[in-house]
Scaffold this motif. Structure first.
Motif, PDB file in Angstrom:
ATOM      1  N   GLY A 389       0.810  -1.210   0.000  1.00  0.00           N
ATOM      2  CA  GLY A 389       0.000   0.000   0.000  1.00  0.00           C
ATOM      3  C   GLY A 389       0.843   1.260   0.000  1.00  0.00           C
ATOM      4  N   ALA A 390       1.943   1.257   0.767  1.00  0.00           N
ATOM      5  CA  ALA A 390       2.802   2.437   0.836  1.00  0.00           C
ATOM      6  C   ALA A 390       3.519   2.687  -0.488  1.00  0.00           C
ATOM      7  N   ILE A 391       4.027   1.611  -1.110  1.00  0.00           N
ATOM      8  CA  ILE A 391       4.709   1.759  -2.400  1.00  0.00           C
ATOM      9  C   ILE A 391       3.730   2.247  -3.464  1.00  0.00           C
ATOM     10  N   THR A 392       2.509   1.699  -3.430  1.00  0.00           N
ATOM     11  CA  THR A 392       1.489   2.150  -4.382  1.00  0.00           C
ATOM     12  C   THR A 392       1.212   3.641  -4.210  1.00  0.00           C
ATOM     13  N   TRP A 393       1.095   4.064  -2.974  1.00  0.00           N
ATOM     14  CA  TRP A 393       0.817   5.473  -2.679  1.00  0.00           C
ATOM     15  C   TRP A 393       1.979   6.364  -3.131  1.00  0.00           C
ATOM     16  N   MET A 394       3.224   5.943  -2.798  1.00  0.00           N
ATOM     17  CA  MET A 394       4.400   6.764  -3.111  1.00  0.00           C
ATOM     18  C   MET A 394       4.677   6.838  -4.615  1.00  0.00           C
ATOM     19  N   THR A 395       4.233   5.833  -5.361  1.00  0.00           N
ATOM     20  CA  THR A 395       4.473   5.829  -6.809  1.00  0.00           C
ATOM     21  C   THR A 395       3.272   6.345  -7.587  1.00  0.00           C
ATOM     22  N   GLY A 396       2.375   7.048  -6.897  1.00  0.00           N
ATOM     23  CA  GLY A 396       1.231   7.627  -7.578  1.00  0.00           C
ATOM     24  C   GLY A 396       0.221   6.612  -8.056  1.00  0.00           C
ATOM     25  N   GLY A 397       0.075   5.514  -7.316  1.00  0.00           N
ATOM     26  CA  GLY A 397      -0.914   4.494  -7.654  1.00  0.00           C
ATOM     27  C   GLY A 397      -0.401   3.396  -8.550  1.00  0.00           C
ATOM     28  N   ASN A 398       0.911   3.260  -8.714  1.00  0.00           N
ATOM     29  CA  ASN A 398       1.490   2.232  -9.588  1.00  0.00           C
ATOM     30  C   ASN A 398       1.595   0.906  -8.834  1.00  0.00           C
ATOM     31  N   GLN A 399       0.569   0.077  -8.982  1.00  0.00           N
ATOM     32  CA  GLN A 399       0.552  -1.201  -8.278  1.00  0.00           C
ATOM     33  C   GLN A 399       1.486  -2.223  -8.931  1.00  0.00           C
ATOM     34  N   ARG A 400       1.887  -1.997 -10.176  1.00  0.00           N
ATOM     35  CA  ARG A 400       2.819  -2.926 -10.828  1.00  0.00           C
ATOM     36  C   ARG A 400       4.190  -2.888 -10.143  1.00  0.00           C
ATOM     37  N   ILE A 401       4.645  -1.699  -9.802  1.00  0.00           N
ATOM     38  CA  ILE A 401       5.908  -1.584  -9.072  1.00  0.00           C
ATOM     39  C   ILE A 401       5.781  -2.240  -7.704  1.00  0.00           C
ATOM     40  N   ALA A 402       4.618  -2.047  -7.066  1.00  0.00           N
ATOM     41  CA  ALA A 402       4.404  -2.624  -5.735  1.00  0.00           C
ATOM     42  C   ALA A 402       4.428  -4.147  -5.771  1.00  0.00           C
ATOM     43  N   ILE A 403       3.788  -4.746  -6.775  1.00  0.00           N
ATOM     44  CA  ILE A 403       3.749  -6.216  -6.829  1.00  0.00           C
ATOM     45  C   ILE A 403       5.121  -6.774  -7.182  1.00  0.00           C
ATOM     46  N   LEU A 404       5.891  -6.062  -8.013  1.00  0.00           N
ATOM     47  CA  LEU A 404       7.251  -6.506  -8.323  1.00  0.00           C
ATOM     48  C   LEU A 404       8.136  -6.419  -7.086  1.00  0.00           C
ATOM     49  N   SER A 405       7.942  -5.384  -6.282  1.00  0.00           N
ATOM     50  CA  SER A 405       8.708  -5.234  -5.040  1.00  0.00           C
ATOM     51  C   SER A 405       8.413  -6.364  -4.059  1.00  0.00           C
ATOM     52  N   THR A 406       7.226  -6.946  -4.151  1.00  0.00           N
ATOM     53  CA  THR A 406       6.855  -8.042  -3.255  1.00  0.00           C
ATOM     54  C   THR A 406       7.759  -9.250  -3.445  1.00  0.00           C
ATOM     55  N   ALA A 407       8.326  -9.406  -4.639  1.00  0.00           N
ATOM     56  CA  ALA A 407       9.231 -10.536  -4.890  1.00  0.00           C
ATOM     57  C   ALA A 407      10.423 -10.513  -3.942  1.00  0.00           C
ATOM     58  N   VAL A 408      10.822  -9.318  -3.484  1.00  0.00           N
ATOM     59  CA  VAL A 408      11.958  -9.203  -2.566  1.00  0.00           C
ATOM     60  C   VAL A 408      11.689  -9.966  -1.276  1.00  0.00           C
ATOM     61  N   LEU A 409      10.442  -9.941  -0.810  1.00  0.00           N
ATOM     62  CA  LEU A 409      10.093 -10.661   0.423  1.00  0.00           C
ATOM     63  C   LEU A 409      10.337 -12.160   0.271  1.00  0.00           C
ATOM     64  N   PHE A 410      10.002 -12.708  -0.884  1.00  0.00           N
ATOM     65  CA  PHE A 410      10.212 -14.141  -1.103  1.00  0.00           C
ATOM     66  C   PHE A 410      11.695 -14.473  -1.256  1.00  0.00           C
ATOM     67  N   VAL A 411      12.459 -13.580  -1.868  1.00  0.00           N
ATOM     68  CA  VAL A 411      13.896 -13.797  -1.998  1.00  0.00           C
ATOM     69  C   VAL A 411      14.550 -13.819  -0.622  1.00  0.00           C
ATOM     70  N   VAL A 412      14.206 -12.873   0.234  1.00  0.00           N
ATOM     71  CA  VAL A 412      14.773 -12.829   1.585  1.00  0.00           C
ATOM     72  C   VAL A 412      14.329 -14.057   2.384  1.00  0.00           C
ATOM     73  N   GLY A 413      13.070 -14.468   2.222  1.00  0.00           N
ATOM     74  CA  GLY A 413      12.599 -15.675   2.886  1.00  0.00           C
ATOM     75  C   GLY A 413      13.403 -16.893   2.477  1.00  0.00           C
ATOM     76  N   LEU A 414      13.739 -16.971   1.204  1.00  0.00           N
ATOM     77  CA  LEU A 414      14.541 -18.088   0.703  1.00  0.00           C
ATOM     78  C   LEU A 414      15.925 -18.089   1.346  1.00  0.00           C
ATOM     79  N   VAL A 415      16.517 -16.917   1.498  1.00  0.00           N
ATOM     80  CA  VAL A 415      17.833 -16.812   2.136  1.00  0.00           C
ATOM     81  C   VAL A 415      17.770 -17.228   3.602  1.00  0.00           C
ATOM     82  N   LEU A 416      16.729 -16.799   4.312  1.00  0.00           N
ATOM     83  CA  LEU A 416      16.587 -17.137   5.732  1.00  0.00           C
ATOM     84  C   LEU A 416      16.243 -18.603   5.967  1.00  0.00           C
ATOM     85  N   LEU A 417      15.780 -19.271   4.939  1.00  0.00           N
ATOM     86  CA  LEU A 417      15.474 -20.700   5.052  1.00  0.00           C
ATOM     87  C   LEU A 417      16.745 -21.549   5.093  1.00  0.00           C
ATOM     88  N   LEU A 418      17.806 -21.061   4.490  1.00  0.00           N
ATOM     89  CA  LEU A 418      19.026 -21.849   4.319  1.00  0.00           C
ATOM     90  C   LEU A 418      19.644 -22.348   5.627  1.00  0.00           C
TER      91      LEU A 418
END
Length: 432
Positions: A389-418
């Motif tokens: 929601g914050a990224i969408t707001w800061m980018t003027g409503g660009n939810q595509r950038i927000a959903i792409l940024s969500t991939a970072v959460l899964f990447v970090v989760g993968l690292v913490l799983l190791l």
């Protein structure tokens, strides 16, 4: 190999008890599917908040408030339930609270302006908090039912059955929505009815759990709530002894943050970015639940065969692909591919996380450790959607950038799983 092998169940556990346990997943899935994902989320943004720029942020703020409440209270509630062998009693109270608050959402279209927004947000906070309590407590029954080798299978049965319940609730609601739309009735007419349908299915189906699932734990102390807090503080002090469980919690915060984005914002993204209408969104979520059910059920068997850690890692890679696809596609057909993969990954990742928690939790502290797991999942549910929601707001409503940024959460989760060593973590749990 039998579809439901007796070797997956602990001695003395009957299959009807597992059915009763799985019925709770069946019961409460309609809440997340209809209220949080498919119907009320989009109605809140577009109907109650009238599509205001802050609407998506207000929705995620209400959810985040409920998760903060759960984070602060669920571990202590779990410790108290362990001491008193009261998981089932607390589960009944949580269910009643969620059912009544969900039914009360039916009155929100009768209010307009700030009053309608405030009432809707308040009821979402209450209903989602009680839902979260119920999810945590029912998870704490899993290690009492399943063997260590069958944890993935039994967890998968529950999640798969849960998605069937979600599809049932959504299917009935979709039929009513289509009937209403064919007669020109507005969302303010059919949304309240869907809330009542969801509440009724939740309450009725949960009765099977209360009848069939026994409380196998025995009271460990005739103590007060202070004893629960003392036990919880002792567990935090001993955290180093459960380092693999703590790594799992850190991993959970990250990847479940991404899953929470999919659950809470999929309908909003589909309608506002891809161009779906309400009925198309409900069909999309229905199919997503089919994929999630298949993923949870099938992956439970895979998980017990190849290992919990490898299984979860595979689902996180799939989630990264979902975020990338959803961010770049421009057609409804392309988004369907992302949704299908998301469904398979959602069912398998949620089932795997619950099974890993059950595998690493000390047998005498199941509700408490599942309370800590709930703390992690609810923190994730604050971090993920609020970030979106914050990224969408800061980018003027660009939810595509927000959903792409969500991939970072899964990447970090993968690292913490190791760093997680499942055998070391299991041995630590059994030494308790």
């Amino acid at each position: 190999m039998a579809l439901f092998p007796a070797s997956a169940l602990r001695p003395g556990v009957r299959k009807r008890e597992v059915f009763g346990w799985a019925m709770y997943d069946f019961a409460n899935s309609g809440y997340t599917t209809v209220v949080i994902t498919a119907v009320f989320a989009a109605y809140f943004v577009g109907g109650i908040a009238k599509g205001a720029p802050w609407a998506a942020f207000a929705w995620t703020a209400a959810l985040s408030t409920s998760y903060a409440i759960v984070m602060l209270t669920m571990p202590a509630i779990g410790a108290w339930a362990d001491l008193r062998a009261a998981k089932k009693r607390v589960l009944v109270l949580a269910t009643i609270g969620c059912v009544f608050a969900t039914a009360a959402l039916a009155v929100t279209p009768s209010f307009s302006g700030a009053a309608g927004v405030a009432l809707a947000m308040a009821l979402i906070v209450v209903s989602n908090a009680f839902y979260s309590y119920g999810e945590s407590l029912t998870g704490a029954f899993l290690p009492e039912l399943a063997t260590a080798e069958g944890m993935g299978k039994v967890s998968g049965w529950g999640w798969a059955f849960g998605y069937v319940g979600g599809m049932l609730a959504l299917g009935i609601c979709l039929a009513y929505v289509l009937w209403s739309q064919s007669r020109g009735l507005p969302a303010a007419h059919f949304v309240p009815v869907t809330m009542l349908i969801t509440a009724a299915i939740y309450g009725l189906a949960a009765c099977a759990t209360f009848v069939l699932l026994p409380e196998r734990a025995q009271p460990r102390a005739a103590d007060t709530g202070l004893g629960a807090w003392q036990q919880l503080r002792a567990t935090y002090r001993q955290a180093r002894a459960y380092r693999d469980f703590m790594w799992l919690l850190a991993c959970t915060v990250c990847y479940q943050g991404g899953v929470a984005v999919a659950i809470t914002l999929a309908a909003i993204y589909a309608e506002q970015v891809i161009g779906f209408v309400a009925s198309e969104t409900m069909v999309l979520i229905f199919v997503l639940n089919i994929a999630a059910s298949l993923g949870a059920f099938g992956f439970g068997y895979v998980q017990d065969r190849i290992g919990h850690k490898v299984s979860l890692a595979g689902t996180l890679v799939a989630w990264i692909a979902v975020c990338v696809i959803a961010a770049v596609v421009t057609t409804k057909g392309g988004f369907w591919w992302a949704a299908t993969i998301a469904g398979l990954a959602m069912g398998s990742s949620q089932s795997a996380g619950r099974a890993m928690t059950g595998y690493l939790a000390p047998p005498l502290q199941l509700a408490e450790f599942f309370g800590l797991w709930t703390f992690a999942t609810r923190l994730a549910s604050i971090v993920g959607p609020l970030s979106f929601g914050a990224i969408t707001w800061m980018t003027g409503g660009n939810q595509r950038i927000a959903i792409l940024s969500t991939a970072v959460l899964f990447v970090v989760g993968l690292v913490l799983l190791l760093p997680i060593d499942m055998q070391r973590g299991r041995q630590a749990a059994l030494r308790n």
